[in-house]
Design a protein around this motif. Structure first.
Motif, PDB file in Angstrom:
ATOM      1  N   UNK A  94      20.518  42.065  29.044  1.00  0.00           N
ATOM      2  CA  UNK A  94      21.286  41.482  30.147  1.00  0.00           C
ATOM      3  C   UNK A  94      22.633  40.967  29.652  1.00  0.00           C
ATOM      4  N   UNK A  95      22.638  40.272  28.522  1.00  0.00           N
ATOM      5  CA  UNK A  95      23.869  39.741  27.943  1.00  0.00           C
ATOM      6  C   UNK A  95      24.842  40.880  27.604  1.00  0.00           C
ATOM      7  N   UNK A  96      24.351  41.957  27.010  1.00  0.00           N
ATOM      8  CA  UNK A  96      25.203  43.093  26.668  1.00  0.00           C
ATOM      9  C   UNK A  96      25.778  43.760  27.912  1.00  0.00           C
ATOM     10  N   UNK A  97      24.996  43.866  28.944  1.00  0.00           N
ATOM     11  CA  UNK A  97      25.473  44.460  30.194  1.00  0.00           C
ATOM     12  C   UNK A  97      26.562  43.587  30.810  1.00  0.00           C
ATOM     13  N   UNK A  98      26.350  42.291  30.832  1.00  0.00           N
ATOM     14  CA  UNK A  98      27.344  41.373  31.393  1.00  0.00           C
ATOM     15  C   UNK A  98      28.641  41.410  30.587  1.00  0.00           C
ATOM     16  N   UNK A  99      28.538  41.387  29.275  1.00  0.00           N
ATOM     17  CA  UNK A  99      29.730  41.435  28.417  1.00  0.00           C
ATOM     18  C   UNK A  99      30.469  42.761  28.610  1.00  0.00           C
ATOM     19  N   UNK A 100      29.745  43.869  28.690  1.00  0.00           N
ATOM     20  CA  UNK A 100      30.367  45.176  28.920  1.00  0.00           C
ATOM     21  C   UNK A 100      31.076  45.220  30.268  1.00  0.00           C
ATOM     22  N   UNK A 101      30.440  44.685  31.287  1.00  0.00           N
ATOM     23  CA  UNK A 101      31.044  44.648  32.615  1.00  0.00           C
ATOM     24  C   UNK A 101      32.320  43.816  32.602  1.00  0.00           C
ATOM     25  N   UNK A 102      32.279  42.642  31.979  1.00  0.00           N
ATOM     26  CA  UNK A 102      33.469  41.786  31.916  1.00  0.00           C
ATOM     27  C   UNK A 102      34.588  42.445  31.106  1.00  0.00           C
ATOM     28  N   UNK A 103      34.239  43.140  30.042  1.00  0.00           N
ATOM     29  CA  UNK A 103      35.220  43.842  29.229  1.00  0.00           C
ATOM     30  C   UNK A 103      35.903  44.935  30.057  1.00  0.00           C
ATOM     31  N   UNK A 104      35.128  45.701  30.786  1.00  0.00           N
ATOM     32  CA  UNK A 104      35.689  46.760  31.641  1.00  0.00           C
ATOM     33  C   UNK A 104      36.524  46.158  32.767  1.00  0.00           C
ATOM     34  N   UNK A 105      36.050  45.084  33.360  1.00  0.00           N
ATOM     35  CA  UNK A 105      36.766  44.427  34.457  1.00  0.00           C
ATOM     36  C   UNK A 105      38.118  43.911  33.983  1.00  0.00           C
ATOM     37  N   UNK A 106      38.144  43.321  32.792  1.00  0.00           N
ATOM     38  CA  UNK A 106      39.387  42.782  32.252  1.00  0.00           C
ATOM     39  C   UNK A 106      40.360  43.893  31.874  1.00  0.00           C
ATOM     40  N   UNK A 107      39.855  44.956  31.280  1.00  0.00           N
ATOM     41  CA  UNK A 107      40.706  46.015  30.753  1.00  0.00           C
ATOM     42  C   UNK A 107      41.199  47.006  31.769  1.00  0.00           C
ATOM     43  N   UNK A 108      40.541  47.103  32.874  1.00  0.00           N
ATOM     44  CA  UNK A 108      40.939  48.069  33.881  1.00  0.00           C
ATOM     45  C   UNK A 108      41.084  47.360  35.219  1.00  0.00           C
ATOM     46  N   UNK A 109      42.288  47.447  35.760  1.00  0.00           N
ATOM     47  CA  UNK A 109      42.500  46.840  37.071  1.00  0.00           C
ATOM     48  C   UNK A 109      43.031  47.903  38.025  1.00  0.00           C
ATOM     49  N   UNK A 110      42.589  47.820  39.241  1.00  0.00           N
ATOM     50  CA  UNK A 110      42.962  48.790  40.260  1.00  0.00           C
ATOM     51  C   UNK A 110      43.452  48.028  41.483  1.00  0.00           C
ATOM     52  N   UNK A 111      44.618  48.416  41.975  1.00  0.00           N
ATOM     53  CA  UNK A 111      45.176  47.785  43.169  1.00  0.00           C
ATOM     54  C   UNK A 111      45.523  48.867  44.178  1.00  0.00           C
ATOM     55  N   UNK A 112      45.343  48.529  45.441  1.00  0.00           N
ATOM     56  CA  UNK A 112      45.720  49.414  46.529  1.00  0.00           C
ATOM     57  C   UNK A 112      46.906  48.785  47.246  1.00  0.00           C
ATOM     58  N   UNK A 113      47.969  49.537  47.402  1.00  0.00           N
ATOM     59  CA  UNK A 113      49.141  49.077  48.125  1.00  0.00           C
ATOM     60  C   UNK A 113      49.308  49.966  49.347  1.00  0.00           C
ATOM     61  N   UNK A 114      49.282  49.345  50.537  1.00  0.00           N
ATOM     62  CA  UNK A 114      49.346  50.100  51.782  1.00  0.00           C
ATOM     63  C   UNK A 114      50.504  49.621  52.646  1.00  0.00           C
ATOM     64  N   UNK A 115      51.161  50.580  53.290  1.00  0.00           N
ATOM     65  CA  UNK A 115      52.209  50.271  54.261  1.00  0.00           C
ATOM     66  C   UNK A 115      51.581  50.112  55.638  1.00  0.00           C
ATOM     67  N   UNK A 116      52.374  49.624  56.570  1.00  0.00           N
ATOM     68  CA  UNK A 116      51.874  49.398  57.932  1.00  0.00           C
ATOM     69  C   UNK A 116      51.437  50.693  58.605  1.00  0.00           C
ATOM     70  N   UNK A 117      52.057  51.823  58.238  1.00  0.00           N
ATOM     71  CA  UNK A 117      51.723  53.095  58.887  1.00  0.00           C
ATOM     72  C   UNK A 117      50.496  53.772  58.270  1.00  0.00           C
TER      73      UNK A 117
END
Length: 150
Positions: free
Chosen positions: A7-30
């Motif tokens: 469980x600890x390894x899974x949580x640490x791996x998830x946090x590592x991936x979350x920190x290292x990879x960020x994804x943003x969506x930018x949308x216009x009004x149309x």
């Protein structure tokens, strides 16, 4: 004990991936949207629409650095086309169905398509049916043609 360690390894791996990879969506009004996916090793993918994939896209995307600034123009005259202006070098991966144009290579022709004849201001003088998203990848934000943060 094994379950706790697992469980600890899974949580640490998830946090590592979350920190290292960020994804943003930018949308216009149309409804036009862009996915900006910053990954490890200073690689950023800029993808049309909202991209939820786990692996890098296989076609129709731009690959650049996590420090770049881009302006992406849209116009009704050129559907399924992005006109891209970049501060740094980028690579375009396009197989079919979508077109990427470099604003700097053909700026005279594209300027006539995007801007009013007497244009003075970068954002405010776009023609009707044209819009843009100005993206600062490093700071993780974008603005529309009115200068409003989206």
């Amino acid at each position: 004990m094994r379950k706790v360690i697992l469980f600890f390894l899974i949580v640490v791996s998830f946090l590592f991936a979350w920190y290292g990879e960020s994804r943003r969506f930018f949308c216009l009004e149309d409804g036009k949207c862009i996915t900006v996916w910053k990954t490890y090793n200073n690689v950023c993918y800029v993808i049309p629409g909202k991209y939820y994939g786990i692996w890098a896209p296989s076609n129709n995307f731009i690959r650049t650095s996590n420090l770049n600034e881009l302006t992406i123009f849209f116009t009704d005259e050129l559907p399924n086309t992005w006109i891209v202006q970049s501060k740094e070098e980028l690579k375009v991966y396009n197989k079919a169905g979508f077109v990427f144009l470099d604003y700097d290579e053909d700026s005279a022709k594209l300027r006539d398509i995007l801007y009013k004849p007497d244009a003075k201001m970068f954002y405010k003088d776009l023609r009707f049916g044209a819009s843009l998203i100005n993206i600062d990848i490093k700071e993780n934000y974008a603005c529309n043609k009115d200068g409003k943060v989206i």
